[in-house]
Motif scaffolding. Structure first.
Motif, mmCIF file in Angstrom:
data_model
loop_
_atom_site.group_PDB
_atom_site.id
_atom_site.type_symbol
_atom_site.label_atom_id
_atom_site.label_comp_id
_atom_site.label_asym_id
_atom_site.label_seq_id
_atom_site.Cartn_x
_atom_site.Cartn_y
_atom_site.Cartn_z
ATOM 1 N N THR A 1 1.014 -1.277 -0.470
ATOM 2 C CA THR A 1 -0.132 0.171 -0.211
ATOM 3 C C THR A 1 1.171 1.164 -0.225
ATOM 4 N N ALA A 2 1.942 1.483 0.410
ATOM 5 C CA ALA A 2 3.277 2.427 -0.143
ATOM 6 C C ALA A 2 3.904 1.933 -0.501
ATOM 7 N N ARG A 3 4.892 3.318 -1.233
ATOM 8 C CA ARG A 3 6.610 2.233 -1.510
ATOM 9 C C ARG A 3 7.353 3.709 -1.445
ATOM 10 N N LYS A 4 8.755 3.889 -1.749
ATOM 11 C CA LYS A 4 9.283 4.641 -0.868
ATOM 12 C C LYS A 4 9.697 5.418 -2.980
ATOM 13 N N GLY A 5 9.634 6.461 -3.125
ATOM 14 C CA GLY A 5 10.054 7.589 -4.083
ATOM 15 C C GLY A 5 11.512 6.599 -3.932
ATOM 16 N N VAL A 6 11.992 6.939 -5.525
ATOM 17 C CA VAL A 6 13.259 6.283 -5.718
ATOM 18 C C VAL A 6 14.506 7.663 -6.588
ATOM 19 N N GLY A 7 15.425 7.980 -6.427
ATOM 20 C CA GLY A 7 16.179 8.667 -7.253
ATOM 21 C C GLY A 7 17.509 8.315 -7.038
ATOM 22 N N ARG B 1 11.146 7.873 -9.479
ATOM 23 C CA ARG B 1 10.098 7.498 -9.284
ATOM 24 C C ARG B 1 9.565 7.756 -8.059
ATOM 25 N N PRO B 2 8.294 8.926 -8.334
ATOM 26 C CA PRO B 2 7.699 9.763 -6.992
ATOM 27 C C PRO B 2 7.121 8.588 -5.795
ATOM 28 N N PRO B 3 7.120 8.668 -4.353
ATOM 29 C CA PRO B 3 7.033 7.988 -3.198
ATOM 30 C C PRO B 3 4.879 7.820 -3.830
ATOM 31 N N MET B 4 5.287 6.537 -3.734
ATOM 32 C CA MET B 4 3.426 5.940 -3.331
ATOM 33 C C MET B 4 3.373 5.460 -2.298
ATOM 34 N N GLU B 5 2.358 6.614 -2.164
ATOM 35 C CA GLU B 5 1.650 7.548 -0.784
ATOM 36 C C GLU B 5 -0.032 7.141 -0.085
ATOM 37 N N MET B 6 -0.022 6.467 0.643
ATOM 38 C CA MET B 6 -1.607 5.892 1.299
ATOM 39 C C MET B 6 -2.274 7.135 1.058
ATOM 40 N N THR B 7 -3.367 6.613 0.917
ATOM 41 C CA THR B 7 -4.268 8.321 0.198
ATOM 42 C C THR B 7 -5.478 7.278 0.768
ATOM 43 N N LYS B 8 -6.741 8.428 1.146
ATOM 44 C CA LYS B 8 -7.735 7.171 1.540
ATOM 45 C C LYS B 8 -8.732 6.863 0.874
ATOM 46 N N SER C 1 8.676 0.048 -8.168
ATOM 47 C CA SER C 1 7.451 -0.428 -8.558
ATOM 48 C C SER C 1 6.530 1.092 -9.112
ATOM 49 N N ASP C 2 6.198 0.349 -10.324
ATOM 50 C CA ASP C 2 5.399 1.162 -11.250
ATOM 51 C C ASP C 2 4.219 2.064 -10.255
ATOM 52 N N ALA C 3 3.480 1.396 -9.315
ATOM 53 C CA ALA C 3 2.858 1.665 -9.140
ATOM 54 C C ALA C 3 2.663 3.088 -8.658
ATOM 55 N N SER C 4 4.349 3.637 -8.761
ATOM 56 C CA SER C 4 4.259 4.627 -8.172
ATOM 57 C C SER C 4 3.938 6.120 -9.196
ATOM 58 N N PHE C 5 3.988 5.725 -10.262
ATOM 59 C CA PHE C 5 3.609 6.499 -11.199
ATOM 60 C C PHE C 5 1.951 6.646 -11.511
ATOM 61 N N THR C 6 1.417 5.836 -10.827
ATOM 62 C CA THR C 6 -0.646 5.852 -10.890
ATOM 63 C C THR C 6 -0.740 6.684 -10.077
ATOM 64 N N ALA C 7 -0.400 6.397 -8.764
ATOM 65 C CA ALA C 7 -0.080 6.912 -7.305
ATOM 66 C C ALA C 7 -0.328 8.029 -7.325
ATOM 67 N N VAL D 1 -0.468 10.444 -9.244
ATOM 68 C CA VAL D 1 -1.138 11.569 -9.884
ATOM 69 C C VAL D 1 -2.998 10.901 -9.763
ATOM 70 N N GLY D 2 -2.761 10.268 -8.516
ATOM 71 C CA GLY D 2 -4.094 10.140 -8.076
ATOM 72 C C GLY D 2 -4.994 9.244 -8.180
ATOM 73 N N ILE D 3 -4.748 8.225 -8.942
ATOM 74 C CA ILE D 3 -5.365 7.363 -9.098
ATOM 75 C C ILE D 3 -5.676 5.941 -7.943
ATOM 76 N N PRO D 4 -6.598 5.429 -7.428
ATOM 77 C CA PRO D 4 -6.390 4.596 -6.059
ATOM 78 C C PRO D 4 -5.751 3.565 -6.654
ATOM 79 N N THR D 5 -4.574 3.470 -5.792
ATOM 80 C CA THR D 5 -2.941 2.227 -6.247
ATOM 81 C C THR D 5 -3.154 1.060 -5.365
ATOM 82 N N ILE D 6 -3.269 -0.027 -5.879
ATOM 83 C CA ILE D 6 -2.744 -1.321 -5.011
ATOM 84 C C ILE D 6 -1.545 -2.257 -5.437
ATOM 85 N N ASP D 7 -0.255 -2.127 -4.695
ATOM 86 C CA ASP D 7 0.645 -3.187 -5.126
ATOM 87 C C ASP D 7 0.971 -4.200 -4.404
#
Length: 366
Positions: free
Chosen positions: A166-172, A279-286, A315-321, A323-329
């Motif tokens: 449900t959450a991934r770190k962003g990577v640089g 890759r931006p972080p995949m942060e948990m949203t409502k 992972s590529d989940a970061s890209f969809t998360a 931009v505000g799309i509800p995402t589960i990885d």
């Protein structure tokens, strides 16, 4: 399912071997077309081709599924240690990361079509070829596919004990390059300007940025420089891996890295920085929490106690998360030790469990 998994695992698909990754793509293209789906091939010159898959009757599919076809393993790895099943586990290069997921997605779609469910037409699948190296050629395709989607389901491997991500770190990745001035270290060292000395000071400062308690890691994983032991080094370089937990943390850390580069400790040296948070972080949203709750409910119906986890891996989940799309990885079959030369495995029974979970999730969300 096992027969197809064996075929995929026994086909090498290193990220930088376009020919081999395209072999995987050809296998999958044939399988999905035989299942009644339309496959568009996005051709690439450097990396393998990407596949965009949907029902021929899809009009505005609301669910995006993403999986990658490349692995980290070099050419010849499949021949060296081919697919095998020991007990309840399947082994082989890329079995868990993530060739079992290709099989899962195919059979989930077959199940929906065979059941005559209209949600078969509500899915858009992207199989990309370069995830293991940061998705440089597929990032734009993923972002384009994400436009207008209601949900994003990423099928990286599931975690033991029925976990999803449900959450991934962003990577640089950053490169810090120092230019100094060479001189004979024994005869006239005073006229030299040591790039290695300068980078050494900077490496310490970079490592001091680490804040494990708040999820920030900064690791100088590679350093190089100099031309000989008896020469004051005219150049030096450090390669830095950065993992961040939030967008704000990413912005602050990048500023810190540039500030360290700008500080001149050894007079007469010059430092430049290149790189980015790729890759931006995949942060948990409502919204993602609501999606997780629905996946949990579906899991209970089929005897799975699904729970969410966070990870420092990308992972590529970061890209969809982002931009505000509800995402589960982590919705793929369960396994561990991805990238391991010996221990990577997938739990065979989880092929059925996670395929059922994915199919029912698609049905429920539609």
């Amino acid at each position: 399912m096992i027969a197809l998994l064996e075929k995929l695992v026994n086909t090498d698909s290193h990220s930088y071997n376009k020919q081999d990754v395209d072999k995987i793509g050809s296998i999958l293209q044939k399988e999905f077309e035989n299942a009644g789906m339309k496959v568009d091939v996005h051709r690439e010159k450097e990396f393998g081709n990407h596949l965009s898959i949907a029902s021929p009757n899809a009009k505005r599919p609301g669910i995006l599924i993403i999986a990658h076809m490349d692995t980290v393993f070099p050419d010849g790895e499949a021949e060296k240690r081919p697919f095998e099943i020991i007990g309840d586990r399947a082994y082989g290069p890329g079995v868990n990361d993530e060739k079992a997921s290709h099989v899962q997605v195919l059979y989930a779609m077959k199940a929906l079509k065979n059941a005559g469910l209209t949600c078969f037409h509500n899915v858009h699948i992207i199989f990309n070829s370069d995830e293991e190296v940061g998705s440089p050629s597929s990032k734009s395709l993923i972002k384009e596919a994400a436009e207008g989607k209601d949900y994003s389901l990423i099928v990286e491997c599931g975690r033991p004990n029925e976990g999803v991500i449900t959450a991934r770190k962003g990577v640089g990745r950053f490169k810090m390059s120092v230019t100094g001035k060479s001189a004979h270290a024994g005869v006239e060292p005073e006229i030299g300007r040591s790039a290695i000395e300068e980078i050494a000071y900077k490496v310490i400062k970079l490592q001091e940025l680490n804040d494990l308690e708040n999820g920030l890691t900064v690791n100088v994983g590679l350093i190089s420089g100099g031309i000989s032991a008896n020469t004051v080094s005219p150049d030096a370089e450090a390669v830095i891996d950065v993992r961040v937990q939030s967008k704000e943390q990413a912005t602050d850390t990048v500023k810190e890295i540039y500030a360290i580069a700008e500080e001149e400790i050894v007079q007469g040296t010059d430092t430049k920085v290149s790189g980015e948070i790729s890759r931006p972080p995949m942060e948990m949203t409502k919204e993602s929490q609501k999606l997780l709750d629905r996946v949990k409910e579906i899991g209970k119906e089929i005897g799975l106690d699904i729970h969410g986890e966070s990870t420092g891996g990308a992972s590529d989940a970061s890209f969809t998360a982002s931009v505000g799309i509800p995402t589960i990885d982590g919705l793929g079959p369960v396994g561990e030790f991805s990238h391991s030369e010996t221990d990577e495995y997938t739990v065979v029974d989880s092929l059925i469990e996670r395929t059922t979970l994915l199919a029912k999730t698609i049905e429920r969300l539609s």
